[in-house]
Design a protein around this motif. Structure first.
Motif, PDB file in Angstrom:
ATOM      1  N   LEU A 180       0.823  -1.214   0.000  1.00  0.00           N
ATOM      2  CA  LEU A 180       0.000   0.000   0.000  1.00  0.00           C
ATOM      3  C   LEU A 180       0.854   1.259   0.000  1.00  0.00           C
ATOM      4  N   TYR A 181       2.126   1.140   0.413  1.00  0.00           N
ATOM      5  CA  TYR A 181       2.998   2.302   0.428  1.00  0.00           C
ATOM      6  C   TYR A 181       3.723   2.491  -0.897  1.00  0.00           C
ATOM      7  N   TYR A 182       3.706   1.470  -1.747  1.00  0.00           N
ATOM      8  CA  TYR A 182       4.414   1.558  -3.012  1.00  0.00           C
ATOM      9  C   TYR A 182       3.550   2.282  -4.046  1.00  0.00           C
ATOM     10  N   SER A 232       8.951  -3.141   8.178  1.00  0.00           N
ATOM     11  CA  SER A 232       7.897  -2.130   8.305  1.00  0.00           C
ATOM     12  C   SER A 232       8.200  -0.814   7.600  1.00  0.00           C
ATOM     13  N   ILE A 233       9.436  -0.553   7.190  1.00  0.00           N
ATOM     14  CA  ILE A 233       9.757   0.651   6.416  1.00  0.00           C
ATOM     15  C   ILE A 233       9.898   0.245   4.959  1.00  0.00           C
ATOM     16  N   PRO A 234       9.055   0.738   4.072  1.00  0.00           N
ATOM     17  CA  PRO A 234       9.083   0.317   2.666  1.00  0.00           C
ATOM     18  C   PRO A 234      10.404   0.650   1.978  1.00  0.00           C
ATOM     19  N   PRO A 240       7.757  -8.183  14.446  1.00  0.00           N
ATOM     20  CA  PRO A 240       7.350  -7.744  13.103  1.00  0.00           C
ATOM     21  C   PRO A 240       7.669  -6.287  12.775  1.00  0.00           C
ATOM     22  N   GLN A 241       8.224  -5.516  13.723  1.00  0.00           N
ATOM     23  CA  GLN A 241       8.392  -4.081  13.509  1.00  0.00           C
ATOM     24  C   GLN A 241       9.798  -3.670  13.094  1.00  0.00           C
ATOM     25  N   GLY A 242      10.783  -4.529  13.283  1.00  0.00           N
ATOM     26  CA  GLY A 242      12.140  -4.173  12.915  1.00  0.00           C
ATOM     27  C   GLY A 242      12.796  -3.198  13.866  1.00  0.00           C
ATOM     28  N   MET A 243      12.487  -3.314  15.148  1.00  0.00           N
ATOM     29  CA  MET A 243      13.072  -2.418  16.146  1.00  0.00           C
ATOM     30  C   MET A 243      14.571  -2.657  16.339  1.00  0.00           C
ATOM     31  N   LEU A 244      15.028  -3.867  16.030  1.00  0.00           N
ATOM     32  CA  LEU A 244      16.431  -4.225  16.200  1.00  0.00           C
ATOM     33  C   LEU A 244      16.943  -4.858  14.921  1.00  0.00           C
ATOM     34  N   TYR A 258      21.930  -3.928  16.785  1.00  0.00           N
ATOM     35  CA  TYR A 258      21.771  -2.497  16.521  1.00  0.00           C
ATOM     36  C   TYR A 258      20.353  -2.051  16.869  1.00  0.00           C
ATOM     37  N   ASP A 259      20.265  -0.861  17.426  1.00  0.00           N
ATOM     38  CA  ASP A 259      18.962  -0.272  17.762  1.00  0.00           C
ATOM     39  C   ASP A 259      18.462   0.521  16.562  1.00  0.00           C
ATOM     40  N   THR A 260      17.371   0.063  15.961  1.00  0.00           N
ATOM     41  CA  THR A 260      16.766   0.769  14.829  1.00  0.00           C
ATOM     42  C   THR A 260      15.398   1.336  15.204  1.00  0.00           C
ATOM     43  N   SER A 261      15.095   1.414  16.493  1.00  0.00           N
ATOM     44  CA  SER A 261      13.756   1.828  16.932  1.00  0.00           C
ATOM     45  C   SER A 261      13.450   3.276  16.576  1.00  0.00           C
ATOM     46  N   VAL A 262      14.467   4.125  16.524  1.00  0.00           N
ATOM     47  CA  VAL A 262      14.224   5.529  16.174  1.00  0.00           C
ATOM     48  C   VAL A 262      13.750   5.629  14.728  1.00  0.00           C
ATOM     49  N   ALA A 263      14.310   4.767  13.883  1.00  0.00           N
ATOM     50  CA  ALA A 263      13.913   4.785  12.480  1.00  0.00           C
ATOM     51  C   ALA A 263      12.653   3.985  12.218  1.00  0.00           C
ATOM     52  N   THR A 264      12.265   3.137  13.179  1.00  0.00           N
ATOM     53  CA  THR A 264      11.135   2.237  12.977  1.00  0.00           C
ATOM     54  C   THR A 264       9.923   2.744  13.732  1.00  0.00           C
ATOM     55  N   CYS A 265       8.935   3.216  13.038  1.00  0.00           N
ATOM     56  CA  CYS A 265       7.700   3.697  13.621  1.00  0.00           C
ATOM     57  C   CYS A 265       6.627   3.593  12.553  1.00  0.00           C
ATOM     58  N   ASN A 266       5.471   4.090  12.836  1.00  0.00           N
ATOM     59  CA  ASN A 266       4.402   4.038  11.846  1.00  0.00           C
ATOM     60  C   ASN A 266       4.775   4.890  10.642  1.00  0.00           C
ATOM     61  N   PHE A 267       5.042   4.238   9.540  1.00  0.00           N
ATOM     62  CA  PHE A 267       5.536   4.953   8.363  1.00  0.00           C
ATOM     63  C   PHE A 267       4.525   5.959   7.854  1.00  0.00           C
ATOM     64  N   ALA A 268       3.242   5.707   8.089  1.00  0.00           N
ATOM     65  CA  ALA A 268       2.211   6.612   7.596  1.00  0.00           C
ATOM     66  C   ALA A 268       2.290   7.981   8.268  1.00  0.00           C
TER      67      ALA A 268
END
Length: 452
Positions: free
Chosen positions: A175-177, A262-264, A315-319, A332-342
């Motif tokens: 849906l994001y593409y 979770s990030i397209p 399922p969120q890719g926080m790490l 690695y901590d990717t939580s700052v980059a991983t959030c609701n993309f919308a």
């Protein structure tokens, strides 16, 4: 099946390089789980795993394992050719996303060591229940042998890739593409350091106004309104194997690829020199379908050894986890980059957020780490290595102590090439139980319980 223990051994005649559980509903809809394995053979074996329910059976094994299909190349000749390149990479997805988490066609993509990619599609049994459809076009001439179907690919094409890395872009983020990106896209790694993003020729998702006279049906299996089901073709009008983007050329050879869940249009690449690059695309496709422009957002250089294992937490890719040839696992901590993309008006903001090394297991394995995979609880990962062991890790505070939650030592007679996680049961109100599976040079597939 509580605790961590070995449940079943599946012996084969050749080494097994890759193993995956299917995310789709099995044809029998009996709570079983489809397991797919690939190796130096020119056959990809599909197994059915289900819990043993009859207490009167003499076999005390808690699982019933059956070979149900063999996926073979288009030039397959039985009996099996003695000299074959085999399959070095394998991935599975479902190409219809609805409210039912098991609904959708099963799409299996595999790459031979020479770079040839084959794709097989199995139609969703619930979505076309009671409907007639024709699958004779992809049944090989030797369609049945000892009750096992031999199936040739729906799509097959050649690439300049090494054939050891292949990852399907998550169709769940469709849906994001752009509306012009209709295909399932494949990422394959090359010896020159580039990652090729390729058209598969298979549709990734469907619009409600899309129709065809093919007689193949897809729809939301959980819906009681049969009128919402759509008659469609599984194939797109794009040319299979067409290069959508060439990313990262000129760097060290690609050893592993992992898409962000979770990030397209964002993925990580592990390289032979120990570096890890994270790429993202902030542009949308135009009508020609070839306007995806990726750029490197991060370069992580904490290792100097090849990175064969790479996985985002699910399922969120926080790490993000990476395993190298020295036996270390980096977290690695990717939580700052991983959030609701919308929530983002600019996708660049999400993919360029800082990524930090927060912990590493210094002596996770006594040798090369061959692969990593994540549980869907965002709390555990699994590693396998050349030291013949499989280990389960807690992603929390104890990770840096190099103390695994559980270790299966000496479970294979050689390198453990791959690991996968799936669930069995869940039918008739039964609780789903997680399974872990590993494969190795000894030609054995091991199935374990996972402490549920």
């Amino acid at each position: 099946m509580s605790g961590y223990r070995t449940l079943h051994r599946i012996p084969t005649q050749t080494p097994i390089y890759r193993v995956h559980f299917s995310p789709c509903r099995p044809p029998s809809n009996d709570g079983s789980l489809r397991l797919v394995t690939a190796g130096p053979s020119n056959q990809i074996h599909v197994y059915s795993l289900r819990e043993r329910t009859s207490s009167g059976e003499l076999d005390a094994t808690p699982l019933v394992v059956e070979t149900v299909e063999c996926l073979v190349p288009s030039d397959f000749v039985a009996p099996e050719d003695k000299c074959t390149l085999g399959y070095g990479a394998l991935d599975i997805t479902r190409n219809y996303i609805g409210t039912d988490p098991l609904a959708g066609h099963e799409v299996i993509a595999a790459s031979q060591l020479g770079g040839r990619v084959s794709i097989w599609v199995r139609l969703d049994p619930a979505s076309h229940a009671g409907k007639e459809f024709d699958t004779s076009n992809n049944i090989a001439s030797s369609s049945s042998l000892d009750g096992v179907r031999y199936i040739t690919p729906d799509v097959e094409f050649d690439t300049p890739a090494t054939g050891t890395t292949l990852a399907i872009r998550p169709p769940s983020l469709g849906l994001y593409y752009s509306q012009y990106e209709t295909d399932i896209l494949l990422a394959v790694g090359c010896a020159d350091g580039s990652v090729l993003l390729l058209q598969s020729g298979i549709l990734a998702y469907y619009k409600q106004n899309q129709s065809s006279s093919s007689g193949r049906i897809v729809g939301d299996a959980s819906s009681s309104n049969h009128q919402s089901q759509v008659v469609i073709n599984v194939k797109s009008t794009n040319r299979p194997g067409e290069v959508v983007a060439t990313i990262g050329r000129g760097h060290a050879c690609v050893m592993s690829i992992a898409w962000h869940p979770s990030i397209p249009n964002t993925f990580a690449v592990g390289r032979k020199d120990g570096s890890m690059d994270i790429y993202s695309s902030t542009s949308s496709s135009t009508e020609d379908g070839n306007a995806l422009n990726f750029r490197r957002m991060h370069r992580l250089s904490d290792s100097t050894r090849p990175l064969r294992g790479l996985t985002f937490s699910q399922p969120q890719g926080m790490l993000l986890f990476a395993g190298d040839d020295s036996g270390k696992i980096y977290q690695y901590d990717t939580s700052v980059a991983t959030c609701n993309f919308a929530e983002f008006s600019d996708s660049k903001r999400a993919s360029s957020a800082p990524i930090k090394l927060v912990a590493f297991a210094l002596s996770a394995h006594k040798g090369w780490i061959m692969n990593l995979t994540s549980f869907e609880d965002e709390k555990r990962i699994v590693s396998c290595g050349s030291d013949r062991s499989v280990k389960v890790w807690d992603c929390g505070m104890g990770f840096g102590s190099s103390m695994a939650v559980h270790s299966f030592d000496g479970v294979h007679g050689g390198y453990v090439w791959d690991v996968a996680v799936g669930c069995v049961g869940g039918e008739d109100g039964k609780k789903k139980k997680s399974l872990l599976v590993s494969c190795g040079n000894d030609g054995v597939v091991q199935v374990y319980s996972c402490g549920d």
